[in-house]
Structures are given as structure tokens and as C-alpha cells.
Enzyme design. Structure first.
Site, PDB file in Angstrom:
ATOM      1  N   LYS A 177       8.261  -7.669 -18.568  1.00 34.76           N
ATOM      2  CA  LYS A 177       6.824  -8.461 -17.700  1.00 34.76           C
ATOM      3  C   LYS A 177       7.184  -9.874 -18.333  1.00 34.76           C
ATOM      4  O   LYS A 177       7.089  -9.607 -19.617  1.00 34.76           O
ATOM      5  CB  LYS A 177       5.066  -7.758 -18.674  1.00 34.76           C
ATOM      6  CG  LYS A 177       4.662  -6.659 -17.975  1.00 34.76           C
ATOM      7  CD  LYS A 177       2.925  -7.232 -17.108  1.00 34.76           C
ATOM      8  CE  LYS A 177       2.094  -5.729 -16.708  1.00 34.76           C
ATOM      9  NZ  LYS A 177       3.261  -5.188 -16.570  1.00 34.76           N
ATOM     10  N   ASP A 202       9.369  -6.908 -13.640  1.00 35.23           N
ATOM     11  CA  ASP A 202       7.531  -7.713 -12.836  1.00 35.23           C
ATOM     12  C   ASP A 202       7.134  -8.274 -12.344  1.00 35.23           C
ATOM     13  O   ASP A 202       8.125  -9.462 -13.126  1.00 35.23           O
ATOM     14  CB  ASP A 202       6.652  -6.701 -13.713  1.00 35.23           C
ATOM     15  CG  ASP A 202       6.908  -4.674 -14.066  1.00 35.23           C
ATOM     16  OD1 ASP A 202       7.692  -4.342 -13.574  1.00 35.23           O
ATOM     17  OD2 ASP A 202       5.483  -4.711 -14.983  1.00 35.23           O
ATOM     18  N   ARG A 218      11.539  -4.757  -5.895  1.00 37.09           N
ATOM     19  CA  ARG A 218      11.047  -3.795  -6.007  1.00 37.09           C
ATOM     20  C   ARG A 218       9.528  -4.481  -4.434  1.00 37.09           C
ATOM     21  O   ARG A 218       9.357  -5.476  -4.956  1.00 37.09           O
ATOM     22  CB  ARG A 218      10.005  -3.261  -7.465  1.00 37.09           C
ATOM     23  CG  ARG A 218       8.366  -2.149  -6.389  1.00 37.09           C
ATOM     24  CD  ARG A 218       7.655  -2.652  -8.126  1.00 37.09           C
ATOM     25  NE  ARG A 218       8.564  -1.651  -9.279  1.00 37.09           N
ATOM     26  CZ  ARG A 218       8.316  -2.306 -10.575  1.00 37.09           C
ATOM     27  NH1 ARG A 218       7.675  -3.345 -10.648  1.00 37.09           N
ATOM     28  NH2 ARG A 218       8.511  -0.550 -11.508  1.00 37.09           N
ATOM     29  N   HIS A 238       0.721   3.298  -2.660  1.00 35.55           N
ATOM     30  CA  HIS A 238      -0.048   4.021  -2.463  1.00 35.55           C
ATOM     31  C   HIS A 238      -0.585   4.782  -1.075  1.00 35.55           C
ATOM     32  O   HIS A 238      -1.321   5.546  -1.512  1.00 35.55           O
ATOM     33  CB  HIS A 238      -1.089   4.949  -3.860  1.00 35.55           C
ATOM     34  CG  HIS A 238      -0.831   4.489  -4.943  1.00 35.55           C
ATOM     35  ND1 HIS A 238      -0.651   2.991  -5.586  1.00 35.55           N
ATOM     36  CD2 HIS A 238      -0.127   5.073  -6.126  1.00 35.55           C
ATOM     37  CE1 HIS A 238      -0.232   3.263  -6.582  1.00 35.55           C
ATOM     38  NE2 HIS A 238       0.618   3.823  -7.441  1.00 35.55           N
TER      39      HIS A 238
HETATM   40  P1  FDA Z   1      -4.566   0.067  -2.265  1.00 31.77           P
HETATM   41  O1  FDA Z   1      -4.937  -0.341  -3.097  1.00 31.77           O
HETATM   42  O2  FDA Z   1      -4.837   0.338  -1.329  1.00 31.77           O
HETATM   43  O3  FDA Z   1      -4.229   1.829  -2.331  1.00 31.77           O
HETATM   44  C1  FDA Z   1      -4.157   2.750  -1.374  1.00 31.77           C
HETATM   45  C2  FDA Z   1      -4.483   4.226  -1.906  1.00 31.77           C
HETATM   46  O4  FDA Z   1      -3.819   3.901  -3.844  1.00 31.77           O
HETATM   47  C3  FDA Z   1      -6.520   3.566  -2.588  1.00 31.77           C
HETATM   48  O5  FDA Z   1      -6.783   4.082  -1.751  1.00 31.77           O
HETATM   49  C4  FDA Z   1      -6.422   4.719  -3.738  1.00 31.77           C
HETATM   50  O6  FDA Z   1      -6.570   6.186  -2.692  1.00 31.77           O
HETATM   51  C5  FDA Z   1      -5.401   5.151  -4.133  1.00 31.77           C
HETATM   52  N1  FDA Z   1      -5.173   3.924  -5.334  1.00 31.77           N
HETATM   53  C6  FDA Z   1      -4.520   3.142  -5.627  1.00 31.77           C
HETATM   54  N2  FDA Z   1      -4.589   2.264  -7.418  1.00 31.77           N
HETATM   55  C7  FDA Z   1      -5.698   3.292  -7.160  1.00 31.77           C
HETATM   56  C8  FDA Z   1      -5.674   3.661  -9.063  1.00 31.77           C
HETATM   57  N3  FDA Z   1      -5.135   2.664 -10.056  1.00 31.77           N
HETATM   58  N4  FDA Z   1      -6.367   4.031  -9.253  1.00 31.77           N
HETATM   59  C9  FDA Z   1      -6.822   5.630  -7.891  1.00 31.77           C
HETATM   60  N5  FDA Z   1      -6.666   6.028  -6.767  1.00 31.77           N
HETATM   61  C10 FDA Z   1      -6.027   4.717  -6.726  1.00 31.77           C
HETATM   62  N6  FDA Z   1       1.765  -5.339  -9.098  1.00 31.77           N
HETATM   63  C11 FDA Z   1       1.782  -6.598  -9.265  1.00 31.77           C
HETATM   64  O7  FDA Z   1       1.567  -7.501  -8.973  1.00 31.77           O
HETATM   65  N7  FDA Z   1       2.692  -6.865  -9.868  1.00 31.77           N
HETATM   66  C12 FDA Z   1       4.198  -5.643 -10.320  1.00 31.77           C
HETATM   67  O8  FDA Z   1       5.484  -5.981 -11.118  1.00 31.77           O
HETATM   68  C13 FDA Z   1       3.374  -3.921  -9.660  1.00 31.77           C
HETATM   69  N8  FDA Z   1       4.702  -3.331 -10.393  1.00 31.77           N
HETATM   70  C14 FDA Z   1       4.340  -2.183  -9.685  1.00 31.77           C
HETATM   71  C15 FDA Z   1       4.545  -1.304  -9.613  1.00 31.77           C
HETATM   72  C16 FDA Z   1       4.778   0.219  -9.170  1.00 31.77           C
HETATM   73  C17 FDA Z   1       5.524   1.325  -9.011  1.00 31.77           C
HETATM   74  C18 FDA Z   1       3.352   0.071  -8.026  1.00 31.77           C
HETATM   75  C19 FDA Z   1       3.072   1.198  -7.986  1.00 31.77           C
HETATM   76  C20 FDA Z   1       2.563  -0.974  -8.263  1.00 31.77           C
HETATM   77  C21 FDA Z   1       2.644  -2.080  -8.994  1.00 31.77           C
HETATM   78  N9  FDA Z   1       1.668  -3.218  -8.707  1.00 31.77           N
HETATM   79  C22 FDA Z   1       1.917  -3.748  -9.155  1.00 31.77           C
HETATM   80  C23 FDA Z   1       0.428  -2.373  -8.222  1.00 31.77           C
HETATM   81  C24 FDA Z   1       0.272  -2.494  -6.504  1.00 31.77           C
HETATM   82  O9  FDA Z   1       0.743  -4.186  -6.645  1.00 31.77           O
HETATM   83  C25 FDA Z   1      -0.980  -2.979  -6.508  1.00 31.77           C
HETATM   84  O10 FDA Z   1      -2.271  -3.270  -6.903  1.00 31.77           O
HETATM   85  C26 FDA Z   1      -1.471  -0.716  -6.583  1.00 31.77           C
HETATM   86  O11 FDA Z   1      -0.315  -0.005  -6.132  1.00 31.77           O
HETATM   87  C27 FDA Z   1      -2.415  -0.764  -5.410  1.00 31.77           C
HETATM   88  O12 FDA Z   1      -1.830  -1.085  -4.024  1.00 31.77           O
HETATM   89  P2  FDA Z   1      -2.062  -0.034  -3.034  1.00 31.77           P
HETATM   90  O13 FDA Z   1      -0.257  -0.392  -2.342  1.00 31.77           O
HETATM   91  O14 FDA Z   1      -1.446   0.994  -4.102  1.00 31.77           O
HETATM   92  O15 FDA Z   1      -2.154   0.068  -2.528  1.00 31.77           O
END
Ligand code: FDA
Length: 292
Positions: free
Chosen positions: A84, A118, A168, A211
Site C-alpha cells: 500500500k 495497491d 490489476r 468475486h
Molecule cells: P462484489 O462486492 O459485488 O462481490 C461479489 C460477491 O463476492 C458477493 O456477492 C459476495 O458473494 C462475495 N464477496 C465479496 N466480498 C466479500 C467479503 N468480504 N466477504 C464475503 N463475501 C464477499 N480495492 C481497492 O480499492 N484497491 C485495491 O488495491 C484492491 N485490491 C484488491 C485485490 C484483490 C486480489 C481483490 C480480489 C480485490 C481487491 N480490492 C481492492 C477490493 C475490490 O475493490 C472489491 O472491493 C472487492 O473485490 C469486492 O468486489 P467484487 O468485485 O468481488 O464484487
């Protein structure tokens, strides 16, 4: 909800947070990564911590990150490093942060590894892109994160594509004003896919970090349609989230990498993860008030 978590005893929050964290020590992170690697899953290791306000703390964080790179080599791990920028001192002094991250990137280069920067909240977007661009001028073993919820992201992709960037792409997790960030779920998804397409069409490497099955399916469709080679993308997920989906993606022959955070400064990261998980928040509150 977040205010409620902040008022709780940390020992209680830890019970619910530990699913998102490998442990408090580097050894626990190494052990966890070994279990992932045994399944053919890659990792990116993050020393928890952010918003560091003094230089000593930032130097200590950089030293811990150097130890992570050493541990990757010593244990022959399929892993790289995520950091970070504010943990490296970006909110104190840009030059100072640059020197810290440069040391990490130089070390990564020597051991044939990689540093992912990040992306934090919007006061740091421009500074983080500047930090990345300067490092990228010297070394190719560094990548950046872009957030699909930001309205500026497509323009950032257009600029960073000119350099040939290892991305990413995520939705973004910080609370941002509507003037600069999309709030609607579908608008964020649309922006995500538009950014992904621009990245692929310019032949960049992309870590597809989500996810969200809608986005994962759309990305797989795009990869097929654009004929994106396997060495130009990977999927990325967070430790403790949708392990069923993770295993499915892995078993379909796609490269997948898990973000593995560890360390003593677990609270801020956990709060963000719990915020994304309303079911977990309900459990915490029921637990506090003894509701069955
Ligand atoms: P969404 O939030 O819609 O989630 C999709 C589904 O995944 C949900 O319906 C639920 O089932 C499941 N889910 C998601 N989060 C969950 C949790 N915490 N617990 C349980 N279930 C959960 N952000 C950022 O601002 N800066 C960054 O540098 C990064 N780096 C990063 C690295 C990696 C490898 C990932 C996967 C994510 C990040 N993020 C991030 C976080 C990202 O911005 C985001 O907040 C999360 O990935 C959740 O968003 P989704 O795309 O998964 O969709």
C-alpha cells in the site's frame, strides 16, 4: 455499520476477521501460501498496514516487505508482493515513498519477482499513478491497480496503456463522492468491462480481481472473443472470499492468485472486508447482543 465495528472489542472483531487474514506473522503467511501453491494457486502477499504518519513506521514496513521477498525465495513460493503506497509513506512525502518502493522493486528485480502497488482512496490516485510511472520507467517488475468505480479510470487506462502496463483491475472499496465515482452496481460493472477491454486490446497483462460471477463470466467471454493468450491474464481473489468460485476457476485451467494479507495491523483491512459481507455483520451484532 462500520461505526459499530469500530466500537467493538478488538478481540471480538478478530474472531470474525481471521477468515480474511493468514495470521499475524510472516511464518503463518508462508504456511498458508504453501497450502495454496500445493493446489496450483498463486499468491500475492501483503503486510497489513496503511496511512503511516511517520517515516520510522514507513521504513519498518518497507523492511517487513523486504523480508516477505526473502521468504518467497527461501521457501520457493509461487507468490509476489502487494504493497500500500501510504504504508510506504506516500501521505508523508512522495520522494520518500518513491525511495522505499524503489528499494522493493530493485530487490524484486534481483530475485525475478514482482511488486504490485495497491490503489487506495482518491486523494492518492494521482500520486500513486505518478509513483508507478516513475518506477516503471526503470523496471518492468512493477504493476498498478485501477478501480472501476472511478469515473477517471478509462482515461487512466488510455494513458497507462501507452507505457505497456501490468494491471490489476478491481471495483474499488473506498467511500468516494458521487462526483468522481459511479455508485450504481451495473455502471461499475460496465466501466470494469470497458476498462478490461481497453487493457486487453493493447496487449497488457491483467489481474482480473473480482468475486462477481457476472464479471468473471463476462471476462471469460471477452478473453475468448479477443483471443487473449493465457500469459496475458490471471484471475485474482481475496483470501477467505468465495473459495468455491476460486477452486472452480482454478480447475478450469485458469491461473488464479489469492491476496494473502498478514500482520499485526489487521483492523482497517478487516473492517473493509466485513463491510462487503452483510451476513457477517449481522452475525457479529447478534453475537454481541446474544441473539440466536
Ligand atoms: P462484489 O462486492 O459485488 O462481490 C461479489 C460477491 O463476492 C458477493 O456477492 C459476495 O458473494 C462475495 N464477496 C465479496 N466480498 C466479500 C467479503 N468480504 N466477504 C464475503 N463475501 C464477499 N480495492 C481497492 O480499492 N484497491 C485495491 O488495491 C484492491 N485490491 C484488491 C485485490 C484483490 C486480489 C481483490 C480480489 C480485490 C481487491 N480490492 C481492492 C477490493 C475490490 O475493490 C472489491 O472491493 C472487492 O473485490 C469486492 O468486489 P467484487 O468485485 O468481488 O464484487
Amino acid at each position: 455499520m462500520i461505526a459499530v465495528i469500530r466500537m467493538m472489542p478488538k478481540s471480538l472483531v478478530w474472531i470474525f476477521s481471521k477468515r480474511y487474514i493468514a495470521g499475524k506473522t510472516l511464518q503463518e503467511a508462508v504456511d498458508y501460501v504453501k497450502t495454496l501453491n500445493a493446489k496450483g494457486i498463486y499468491a500475492t502477499i501483503d503486510v497489513l498496514g496503511e496511512s503511516v504518519t511517520n517515516k520510522e513506521e514507513a521504513v519498518a514496513a518497507k523492511d517487513e516487505a523486504l523480508s516477505v521477498l526473502d521468504a518467497i525465495v527461501q521457501n520457493n513460493l509461487m507468490a509476489n508482493l502487494s504493497i500500500k503506497p501510504t504504508q510506504m509513506g506516500l501521505s508523508i512525502d512522495e520522494e520518500f515513498a518513491y525511495a522505499n518502493v524503489l528499494e522493493l522493486v530493485e530487490k524484486a528485480k534481483k530475485i525475478n519477482n514482482f511488486v504490485r502497488i495497491d490503489m487506495e482512496d482518491s486523494p492518492y490516485t494521482e500520486k500513486t499513478i505518478r509513483l508507478f510511472t516513475r518506477l516503471h520507467e526503470k523496471y518492468d517488475c512493477v504493476g498498478i491497480v485501477l478501480q472501476a468505480y472511478l469515473k477517471r479510470t478509462l482515461n487512466d487506462v488510455k494513458e497507462l496503456n501507452k507505457l505497456g502496463t501490468n494491471y490489476r483491475l478491481c471495483k474499488g472499496i473506498y467511500v468516494e463522492p458521487a462526483s468522481i465515482a459511479y455508485k450504481d452496481k451495473q455502471e461499475i460493472r460496465d466501466n470494469y468491462l470497458n476498462a478490461l477491454e481497453l487493457m486487453f486490446k493493447n496487449n497488457n497483462y491483467v489481474g482480473i480481481a473480482t468475486h462477481d460471477e457476472y464479471l468473471i463470466n463476462a471476462a471469460i467471454k471477452m478473453i475468448k472473443e479477443l483471443n487473449v493468450p493465457k500469459d496475458k491474464y490471471e484471475f485474482q481473489m481475496l483470501l477467505g472470499v468465495r473459495e468455491d468460485l476460486r477452486d472452480k476457476i482454478n480447475s478450469n485451467g485458469n491461473k488464479i492468485r489469492i491476496y494473502v494479507p498478514f500482520g499485526k495491523d489487521w483492523f482497517a483491512y478487516s473492517t473493509r472486508r466485513l463491510k462487503e459481507n452483510p451476513e457477517m455483520l449481522k452475525s457479529i451484532i447478534k453475537n454481541i447482543f446474544g441473539i440466536k
